[in-house]
Design a protein around this motif. Structure first.
Motif, PDB file in Angstrom:
ATOM      1  N   LEU A   1      -0.323 -14.381  -3.085  1.00 36.26           N
ATOM      2  CA  LEU A   1      -0.115 -15.696  -2.478  1.00 36.26           C
ATOM      3  C   LEU A   1      -0.613 -15.694  -1.035  1.00 36.26           C
ATOM      4  O   LEU A   1      -0.476 -14.705  -0.319  1.00 36.26           O
ATOM      5  CB  LEU A   1       1.369 -16.065  -2.514  1.00 36.26           C
ATOM      6  N   VAL A   2      -1.187 -16.810  -0.622  1.00 34.04           N
ATOM      7  CA  VAL A   2      -1.772 -16.896   0.729  1.00 34.04           C
ATOM      8  C   VAL A   2      -0.990 -17.857   1.625  1.00 34.04           C
ATOM      9  O   VAL A   2      -1.546 -18.427   2.564  1.00 34.04           O
ATOM     10  CB  VAL A   2      -3.260 -17.322   0.657  1.00 34.04           C
ATOM     11  N   ASP A   3       0.298 -18.036   1.335  1.00 32.10           N
ATOM     12  CA  ASP A   3       1.109 -18.955   2.135  1.00 32.10           C
ATOM     13  C   ASP A   3       1.103 -18.600   3.616  1.00 32.10           C
ATOM     14  O   ASP A   3       1.075 -19.493   4.478  1.00 32.10           O
ATOM     15  CB  ASP A   3       2.553 -18.954   1.613  1.00 32.10           C
ATOM     16  N   ALA A   4       1.162 -17.322   3.941  1.00 33.02           N
ATOM     17  CA  ALA A   4       1.217 -16.923   5.351  1.00 33.02           C
ATOM     18  C   ALA A   4      -0.010 -17.427   6.107  1.00 33.02           C
ATOM     19  O   ALA A   4       0.108 -17.966   7.220  1.00 33.02           O
ATOM     20  CB  ALA A   4       1.306 -15.398   5.451  1.00 33.02           C
ATOM     21  N   GLN A   5      -1.181 -17.291   5.497  1.00 31.71           N
ATOM     22  CA  GLN A   5      -2.418 -17.727   6.142  1.00 31.71           C
ATOM     23  C   GLN A   5      -2.471 -19.253   6.261  1.00 31.71           C
ATOM     24  O   GLN A   5      -2.880 -19.798   7.294  1.00 31.71           O
ATOM     25  CB  GLN A   5      -3.628 -17.213   5.359  1.00 31.71           C
ATOM     26  N   LEU A   6      -2.069 -19.956   5.194  1.00 29.61           N
ATOM     27  CA  LEU A   6      -2.091 -21.416   5.230  1.00 29.61           C
ATOM     28  C   LEU A   6      -1.106 -21.953   6.265  1.00 29.61           C
ATOM     29  O   LEU A   6      -1.412 -22.916   6.984  1.00 29.61           O
ATOM     30  CB  LEU A   6      -1.754 -21.975   3.838  1.00 29.61           C
ATOM     31  N   LEU A   7       0.063 -21.340   6.340  1.00 27.01           N
ATOM     32  CA  LEU A   7       1.052 -21.779   7.318  1.00 27.01           C
ATOM     33  C   LEU A   7       0.544 -21.568   8.734  1.00 27.01           C
ATOM     34  O   LEU A   7       0.765 -22.415   9.621  1.00 27.01           O
ATOM     35  CB  LEU A   7       2.366 -21.024   7.105  1.00 27.01           C
ATOM     36  N   ARG A   8      -0.138 -20.462   8.969  1.00 24.88           N
ATOM     37  CA  ARG A   8      -0.686 -20.207  10.307  1.00 24.88           C
ATOM     38  C   ARG A   8      -1.697 -21.280  10.701  1.00 24.88           C
ATOM     39  O   ARG A   8      -1.720 -21.726  11.853  1.00 24.88           O
ATOM     40  CB  ARG A   8      -1.330 -18.818  10.375  1.00 24.88           C
ATOM     41  N   VAL A   9      -2.537 -21.691   9.749  1.00 23.35           N
ATOM     42  CA  VAL A   9      -3.516 -22.750  10.041  1.00 23.35           C
ATOM     43  C   VAL A   9      -2.796 -24.054  10.362  1.00 23.35           C
ATOM     44  O   VAL A   9      -3.154 -24.768  11.316  1.00 23.35           O
ATOM     45  CB  VAL A   9      -4.491 -22.941   8.865  1.00 23.35           C
ATOM     46  N   ASP A  10      -1.757 -24.381   9.590  1.00 20.93           N
ATOM     47  CA  ASP A  10      -0.982 -25.598   9.854  1.00 20.93           C
ATOM     48  C   ASP A  10      -0.373 -25.563  11.258  1.00 20.93           C
ATOM     49  O   ASP A  10      -0.387 -26.564  11.982  1.00 20.93           O
ATOM     50  CB  ASP A  10       0.131 -25.752   8.812  1.00 20.93           C
ATOM     51  N   GLN A  11       0.183 -24.420  11.629  1.00 18.74           N
ATOM     52  CA  GLN A  11       0.793 -24.285  12.960  1.00 18.74           C
ATOM     53  C   GLN A  11      -0.264 -24.415  14.045  1.00 18.74           C
ATOM     54  O   GLN A  11      -0.021 -25.029  15.099  1.00 18.74           O
ATOM     55  CB  GLN A  11       1.530 -22.949  13.062  1.00 18.74           C
TER      56      GLN A  11
END
Length: 323
Positions: free
Chosen positions: A94-104
């Motif tokens: 899962l790539v949630d960590a990377q996607l969340l960083r982009v959102d932030q």
């Protein structure tokens, strides 16, 4: 038959696409509940011949074309369902960590948006209804395009759905994700903040995690299951593109689909970067449509003299379509 229209051959293309999609779908262990499968197959199977016959006559051509458009989009939905669920069975991390960083980095906070929607009930209700319109918009667009004598545009719209969902499923296979609140372990907080937010107990998030664990292979309902990229966002752009040549429909569909995009982070549970990915998918799809349509018109296998040049022969003689 007009050299610019695939006509009945679009059926053949869709059936081939569904047959190809069924291979990874079945190989990954999925199978349909019979009643659920019939929801996709019954209408096209029963009404194919009557609809094609009605398209022989100018008085019923637009109506029959609109009905046929609904059935074609039903098959396109079946294709999308199979490729997306097959992709969900992948085992990429899962790539949630990377996607969340982009959102932030973009400055987006899902909690702020959720609180805003929760304190504006009229907005939340609008977002709910408009988000769900993605299931009905393609059928309405098909009817409008046939009544506006834009059959070629509708064929490209069908192809756009096939291309965009294929790209979406491919990216989802490589870059699977859930939601920000699931990744952060804040699902209980999210449910209290806004019950509409999808969680592992009430939505596609649970289905995805169940599938990734090796279970959940028996499909009994229709459910979106992709986080990145957002197919709702891609669909919204394609919906507006398809209808754009019908002038009186431009603004209503533009407004409707902008609201659908706005609903996607909450009702769909998406990261903002998912929307950017969906927009890119739509742009790539639109850029390739004309070339793909021309290729299929020339492609020898799809140029065989099938019996249903039916539906357009009489119309050509009446002068409603170019010969």
């Amino acid at each position: 038959m007009s050299p610019e229209i695939l006509g009945i051959r679009i059926w053949l293309i869709l059936l081939v696409a569904c047959a190809v999609a069924a291979i990874p779908f079945l190989l990954t262990g999925f199978f349909f509940d019979v009643k659920f499968l019939m929801m996709f197959a019954e209408g096209p199977a029963i009404c194919f011949i009557p609809v094609r016959l009605l398209r022989r006559y100018p008085a019923t051509y637009a109506f029959a074309g609109a009905v046929e458009g609904i059935f074609l989009m039903t098959l396109a939905a079946l294709f999308g369902l199979m490729v997306c669920y097959a992709a969900a069975a992948g085992d990429a991390p899962l790539v949630d960590a990377q996607l969340l960083r982009v959102d932030q980095w973009l400055g987006y906070d899902w909690q702020v948006y959720a609180r805003f929607a929760a304190t504006h009930p009229w907005l939340l209700q609008t977002l709910r209804y408009v988000y769900a319109s993605n299931l009905t918009q393609p059928a309405v667009i098909g009817a409008i395009l046939f009544m506006a004598s834009q059959e070629e545009r509708f064929e490209k719209f069908v192809l756009a759905n096939i291309v965009s969902v294929t790209i979406t499923a491919g990216l989802f296979l490589l870059l699977p994700a859930t939601t920000a609140w699931t990744f952060q372990g804040q699902e209980i907080h999210a449910a209290k903040l806004l019950p509409d937010l999808p969680t592992a107990t009430n939505s596609w998030v649970g289905d995805l995690l169940h599938i990734r664990s090796g279970a959940g292979r028996h499909l009994t309902r229709l459910s979106g299951i992709i986080a990145f990229p957002s197919f709702h966002c891609a669909s919204a752009i394609l919906n507006v593109w398809a209808i754009w040549r019908v002038r009186m429909m431009r603004l209503p569909f533009l407004a409707l689909n902008l609201v659908m995009i706005a609903a996607t982070p909450l009702i769909g549970g998406h990261y903002i970067v998912d929307l950017i990915g969906g927009a890119v998918v739509a742009a790539v799809t639109i850029a390739t449509l004309d070339s793909l349509h021309r290729y299929l018109l020339r492609f020898r296998w799809f140029s065989l003299p099938l019996p249903a040049a039916w539906g357009t022969r009489a119309i050509v003689r009446k002068g409603l379509l170019p010969d």
